[in-house]
Design an enzyme around this catalytic site. Structure first.
Site, PDB file in Angstrom:
ATOM      1  N   HIS A 226       0.835  -1.197   0.000  1.00  0.00           N
ATOM      2  CA  HIS A 226       0.000   0.000   0.000  1.00  0.00           C
ATOM      3  C   HIS A 226       0.872   1.250   0.000  1.00  0.00           C
ATOM      4  O   HIS A 226       0.883   2.028   0.957  1.00  0.00           O
ATOM      5  CB  HIS A 226      -0.944  -0.020   1.185  1.00  0.00           C
ATOM      6  CG  HIS A 226      -2.052  -1.005   1.025  1.00  0.00           C
ATOM      7  ND1 HIS A 226      -2.724  -1.555   2.086  1.00  0.00           N
ATOM      8  CD2 HIS A 226      -2.616  -1.537  -0.082  1.00  0.00           C
ATOM      9  CE1 HIS A 226      -3.660  -2.380   1.643  1.00  0.00           C
ATOM     10  NE2 HIS A 226      -3.600  -2.393   0.334  1.00  0.00           N
ATOM     11  N   CYS A 305       3.458 -12.770   2.876  1.00  0.00           N
ATOM     12  CA  CYS A 305       4.290 -12.610   4.069  1.00  0.00           C
ATOM     13  C   CYS A 305       4.111 -13.816   4.979  1.00  0.00           C
ATOM     14  O   CYS A 305       2.989 -14.264   5.229  1.00  0.00           O
ATOM     15  CB  CYS A 305       3.890 -11.330   4.802  1.00  0.00           C
ATOM     16  SG  CYS A 305       4.749 -11.110   6.380  1.00  0.00           S
ATOM     17  N   GLU A 335      -5.704  -8.509   2.946  1.00  0.00           N
ATOM     18  CA  GLU A 335      -5.206  -9.519   3.877  1.00  0.00           C
ATOM     19  C   GLU A 335      -6.352 -10.219   4.593  1.00  0.00           C
ATOM     20  O   GLU A 335      -6.360 -11.452   4.727  1.00  0.00           O
ATOM     21  CB  GLU A 335      -4.258  -8.892   4.896  1.00  0.00           C
ATOM     22  CG  GLU A 335      -3.697  -9.921   5.872  1.00  0.00           C
ATOM     23  CD  GLU A 335      -2.958  -9.313   7.032  1.00  0.00           C
ATOM     24  OE1 GLU A 335      -3.049  -9.881   8.134  1.00  0.00           O
ATOM     25  OE2 GLU A 335      -2.293  -8.274   6.852  1.00  0.00           O
ATOM     26  N   THR A 403      -2.916  -8.587  10.480  1.00  0.00           N
ATOM     27  CA  THR A 403      -1.637  -8.321  11.154  1.00  0.00           C
ATOM     28  C   THR A 403      -1.304  -6.849  11.288  1.00  0.00           C
ATOM     29  O   THR A 403      -0.415  -6.493  12.054  1.00  0.00           O
ATOM     30  CB  THR A 403      -0.485  -9.009  10.400  1.00  0.00           C
ATOM     31  OG1 THR A 403      -0.408  -8.473   9.074  1.00  0.00           O
ATOM     32  CG2 THR A 403      -0.680 -10.507  10.343  1.00  0.00           C
ATOM     33  N   CYS A 441       1.440  -9.641  14.302  1.00  0.00           N
ATOM     34  CA  CYS A 441       2.677  -9.453  13.541  1.00  0.00           C
ATOM     35  C   CYS A 441       3.686  -8.694  14.395  1.00  0.00           C
ATOM     36  O   CYS A 441       3.424  -7.570  14.830  1.00  0.00           O
ATOM     37  CB  CYS A 441       2.369  -8.683  12.258  1.00  0.00           C
ATOM     38  SG  CYS A 441       3.827  -8.073  11.395  1.00  0.00           S
ATOM     39  N   SER A 470      -3.120   2.237   3.467  1.00  0.00           N
ATOM     40  CA  SER A 470      -2.240   1.437   4.321  1.00  0.00           C
ATOM     41  C   SER A 470      -2.811   1.349   5.727  1.00  0.00           C
ATOM     42  O   SER A 470      -2.834   2.339   6.468  1.00  0.00           O
ATOM     43  CB  SER A 470      -0.833   2.046   4.367  1.00  0.00           C
ATOM     44  OG  SER A 470      -0.050   1.421   5.367  1.00  0.00           O
ATOM     45  N   SER A 471      -3.269   0.166   6.100  1.00  0.00           N
ATOM     46  CA  SER A 471      -3.893  -0.007   7.411  1.00  0.00           C
ATOM     47  C   SER A 471      -2.903   0.228   8.541  1.00  0.00           C
ATOM     48  O   SER A 471      -3.210   0.920   9.511  1.00  0.00           O
ATOM     49  CB  SER A 471      -4.478  -1.421   7.516  1.00  0.00           C
ATOM     50  OG  SER A 471      -5.028  -1.635   8.795  1.00  0.00           O
TER      51      SER A 471
END
Length: 572
Positions: A226, A305, A335, A403, A441, A470-471
């Site tokens: 992101h 990932c 995700e 995550t 994560c 982007s979270s």
């Protein structure tokens, strides 16, 4: 000689796939048949080994009836060209399109393969193996970050490199922040910021794939990470995206499919010669099956990932223990969609966005009123697995998470659910994973921990840098906003800082939506400043240094120390 036994005895078919997920078939006159079939597993395996000495052990996947005979179906992955005549590899889509050219047995098998195709690329892996482990530092391809001036400006920063060399004694633990003293302005930089190992892995594999395959089409399933600047640089180098981060397909002319009716979509043009990279977020089972059917080499270009995959493995373990899996995540995030898709193969599942939704779920769990329990299907519509039974599937639950979210929120959801079960049943043993944090994560958490330490410093402003979608970057901004209120800013790059007076701040509204608004910075205030700067897990170091350069430009040059002097302070 026919490999399909006659009569009424059971048939055993060993379906052999190559690394591109194409199926080995045998030509019988004008028809194509399963390449390796017989009256028992031994005879089918002997045929397999005569053609492919190197193969994974055949594993049984399902049973069916083929041409009036019971049939046991095994999968194997083979290596190398066939060492027997009459055998060829075909994509499953090609075979399905040529139904008239298939024996009845093969036609039946092709039709029934779909539920099992997601396993085909990974037949050589054990269930506890990871698709791709993080590379150790000595094996990473750092050269890609400086392959030309554009990449160098995007990815490289002397200041960031010096900070990481000082502060990151341990990858998994936060240290004290580092102060960059430029005189008129001081920057407080957390010990951990920017690219995580999963992002580094995905970026390096994308650049390597483009460099190694100059004459092949290279696609990314959706955005690599992101960050618009990274994605734009990859597009400049020839990469193309099959779909948006929300799953909407692109047409061959670059437009969204919804804006280009009648124009073929890129998905439909894929051939086994094409390369499709799966991004760090992972992919849904539906997308993987689609790639497998087209004969695309999935495993070799899967950049999921390993910490995302760790969540999948935890969900699978919970499912085997009889738990329903509660996924703390944003339903629109790639995700979470991939985790939900993977989990539904092993357990009933439901997505819970935040603590408020967890409270609603807890009220349903606590109630015996059918009307209250029926609210589940309204509140969590399209966020639960098919056939979810609120009376059976909420007896025992376990929590995993997206995550990139805040650890404390996931733990808060877990504790709230535990309290609900304790109140109703007298204990909380019906909530799995007590005390476990193994689906959180560590890279996301250590960035948050490092930021919390930096926020303890006296500050005049904080800039959090990352892509709008982007979270993990948004979670970092939330921490800054709690401490600094309007003095915290979410920006994508230095371009978001208009002047000393104003910043174009991104306001995230939820559900993947938001808007940019201009907010004041330091109007009519020439005093020296202390500024916190951090970047999300998909923010390149070069952009962080560009933000520092931009802010420095708001102060008189004679009051600023040079980068060289600041680096000397750091011992660089």
């Amino acid at each position: 000689m026919s490999t399909v036994a006659t009569g009424t005895t059971p048939l055993v078919a060993v379906l052999a796939f190559n690394a591109s997920n194409q199926l080995a078939v045998r030509r019988l006159g004008a028809l194509l048949a399963p390449a390796f079939a017989g009256d028992d597993l031994d005879s089918a395996t002997q045929l397999l080994e005569s053609a492919f000495p190197t193969h994974t052990p055949p594993v049984e996947y399902f049973s069916t009836t083929a041409a009036g005979r019971p049939c046991r179906v095994f999968f194997t992955q083979v290596a190398g060209p066939a060492q027997a005549a009459g055998i060829a590899f075909e994509s499953l889509d090609n075979l399905a399109a040529r139904a008239a050219a298939l024996t009845p047995e093969l036609a039946i098998l092709i039709r029934e393969l779909d539920p099992y195709l997601v396993d085909v690329p990974y037949l050589h892996l054990g269930e506890n193996d990871f698709i791709y482990k993080f590379r150790p530092a000595q094996e990473r391809n750092v050269a890609i970050y400086g392959q030309d001036a554009i990449a160098g400006a995007l990815y490289q920063s002397q200041l960031c490199a010096a900070i990481k060399a000082i502060a990151r004694q341990h990858e998994r633990s936060a240290a004290a922040p580092v102060t960059l003293d430029f005189g008129a302005v001081r920057y407080v930089i957390p010990s951990h910021f920017g690219f995580c190992l999963g992002v580094k892995n995905a970026i390096e594999r994308a650049y390597e794939t483009l460099a190694e395959n100059p004459h092949r089409r290279v696609f990314m399933l959706s955005e690599l990470i992101h960050n618009p600047f990274v994605n734009e640089d990859l597009l400049r180098r020839g990469l193309r995206y099959l779909q948006t981060d929300k799953g909407e397909a692109y047409a061959i002319d670059g437009r969204l499919a919804s804006a280009a009716p009648g124009v073929p979509v890129l998905w439909d043009t894929l051939t086994p010669e094409d390369i499709v990279i799966i991004p760090a977020f992972g992919a849904t089972d539906d997308d993987k099956r689609r790639l497998v059917r087209k004969g695309i080499a999935v495993y070799h270009y899967d950049a999921t990932c390993m910490l995302v995959e760790k969540v999948w493995k935890a969900a699978r373990a919970y499912g085997r223990e009889g738990y329903t899996v509660i996924i703390h995540g944003k339903r629109e995030h790639e995700e979470t969609k991939a985790t939900f898709s993977n989990t539904r193969r092993h357990a009933p599942a439901v997505i819970v966005r935040n603590l408020d939704e967890a409270r609603q779920l807890a009220e349903i769990i606590a109630s015996d009123d059918p009307a209250v329990r029926a609210r589940f299907y309204e509140l969590f519509a399209d966020r639960h697995t098919p056939g979810f039974d609120v009376d059976r599937h909420l007896e025992r639950v376990a929590v995993v998470n997206q995550t990139t979210l805040l650890m404390n929120e996931t733990l808060g959801i877990l504790e709230h659910l535990r309290a609900a079960y304790r109140k109703k049943f007298g204990d909380d043993t019906r909530v799995g994973g007590s005390g476990r944090r193994d689906t959180l994560c560590y890279a996301t958490q250590v960035n948050q921990d490092a930021l919390s330490r930096a926020l303890a410093e006296p500050l005049d402003a904080a800039f959090v840098i990352g892509g709008k979608n982007s979270s993990n970057t948004y979670q970092l901004f939330r921490l800054c906003e709690l401490k600094l209120g309007p003095g915290a800013f979410f920006i994508q790059s230095e371009a978001g800082i208009r002047s000393r007076e104003a910043v174009d701040h991104y306001v995230y509204a939820g559900g993947g939506k938001g808007h940019t608004e201009t907010r004041p910075l330091w109007p009519s205030d020439p005093s020296p400043k202390r500024v916190l700067i951090t970047g999300g897990a998909s923010c390149p170091d070069g952009i962080i240094q560009q933000v520092i350069t931009r802010i420095n430009g708001f102060f008189p040059a004679e009051k600023l120390r040079s980068v060289t002097d600041v680096l000397k302070d750091l011992g660089a």
